[in-house]
Design an enzyme around this catalytic site. Sequence first.
Site, short mmCIF file in Angstrom:
data_model
loop_
_atom_site.label_atom_id
_atom_site.label_comp_id
_atom_site.label_asym_id
_atom_site.label_seq_id
_atom_site.Cartn_x
_atom_site.Cartn_y
_atom_site.Cartn_z
N ASN A 101 0.83 -1.21 0.00
CA ASN A 101 0.00 0.00 0.00
C ASN A 101 0.86 1.26 0.00
OD1 ASN A 101 -2.09 -1.76 0.12
ND2 ASN A 101 -2.61 -1.40 2.26
N HIS A 118 5.91 -0.53 -2.62
CA HIS A 118 5.55 0.32 -3.76
C HIS A 118 5.64 1.80 -3.42
CE1 HIS A 118 3.29 -3.26 -5.79
NE2 HIS A 118 4.59 -3.40 -5.77
N THR A 186 -4.76 -9.03 0.04
CA THR A 186 -4.07 -8.96 -1.24
C THR A 186 -4.58 -10.06 -2.15
OG1 THR A 186 -1.95 -9.17 -2.39
CG2 THR A 186 -2.08 -10.16 -0.21
N SER A 187 -4.70 -9.71 -3.43
CA SER A 187 -5.18 -10.70 -4.40
C SER A 187 -4.07 -11.69 -4.72
CB SER A 187 -5.64 -10.01 -5.68
OG SER A 187 -4.58 -9.27 -6.22
N ASN A 211 -8.99 -12.54 4.13
CA ASN A 211 -9.58 -12.03 2.89
C ASN A 211 -11.02 -12.53 2.82
OD1 ASN A 211 -10.14 -11.50 0.04
ND2 ASN A 211 -7.93 -11.42 -0.28
#
Length: 241
Positions: A101, A118, A186-187, A211
Site C-alpha cells: 500500500n 511500492h 491482497t489478491s 480475505n
Amino acid sequence: MTEPALKSFDPAEYRSVVFFAGAGLSAESGVPTYRGHAGIWAQYNYEDYACQRAFDRDPVRVLDFHEVRRTHVLQCAPHAGHRHLAQLQAAYPHIRVVTQNIDGLLQRAGIRVDAELHGSLWRQRCPSHGLRDDLEAGPYRHRQCPDCGAWLRPDITWFEDRVNEAVFDTARRLVAGCELFVSVGTSGVVWPAAGFAQLARDSGALMVEVNPEDNEASALYTHRLRGPASKVIPGCFRLPG
Ligand code: NAD
C-alpha cells in the site's frame, strides 16, 4: 445457522511474525482496491497518470492526479483492523509489517512499517537530490526541487518501474525468516505478493490468509480466514492478557 468460529492465533507462540498488507486492508477505510469496478485503473489510463513516461511528458497533469489521490486518502481513517494490528505490534515488537500500500494508513494507525514495497504517496523524489519527505499529509509544498528546480516525482513504484531493490531485500529477508506469515487483503497476483507467499511457505511458515474471498494464491495458505480485515484481525489475533 451460526457461522463456525474462526481459528485464533497467539503471536507470542511464534519467534517472528510478518503481516503482509495489500489494498484490501484499506478498503474499509474507503480507499478503493486495485481490482474490480471501483478500482482506480478502471477509470484512468495509467499511461496518462502513473508511469515515468507520463511524468516526463506532462508533470503537472501527473502531480494533479496524485494530489487528488492524496486528498482522498486524507479523508479516510484507519479502521478497527489497523488499530488492533497497532496494539499487537506494540505488545509484540517481533511483528513486522510489509506492505504494497502507498496510502500511509498503517503509519497513521501507529503501525511501524518495515517495507513499503511500492513507495508512498507522502514522499517525493528529486532525480538529483533524492528523497524529499513531505510528511505533513497535505498539499504538495513544492512541486519542484528547491535546490535545482527539477520536477519532484511521487516516490511510488509506478507501472513500468522496478521495485526499490533495498526495500525488496528487506522484505524478502523478513518473509524468508518468519514463522507466521499473515497476508491481509491482497489478491496475490501483483508481483511480489505471489512470490512472498510462496517464499514464506517454502521457508516453513504457518500460512494465514485474511480475505473475504478466495483468489489465485489462496491454495498456498493453511488457514483462510474469510471475512473483512476490520473484523478478522481483532477477532483472530490475540493480545496478551
Ligand atoms: P488487489 O486490489 O489486487 O486485491 C485486493 C484484495 O483485497 C482482494 O483479494 C479482495 O478480495 C481483498 N479485500 C477486499 N476487501 C477486503 C477487506 N475488507 N478485508 C480484507 N481483504 C479485502 O490488491 P493488492 O494485491 O494489494 O494489489 C494492489 C496493487 O495496487 C499494489 O501494487 C498496490 O501498490 C496498489 N494499490 C494500493 C492501494 C493502497 O495503497 N491502498 C490501493 C489500490 C492499489
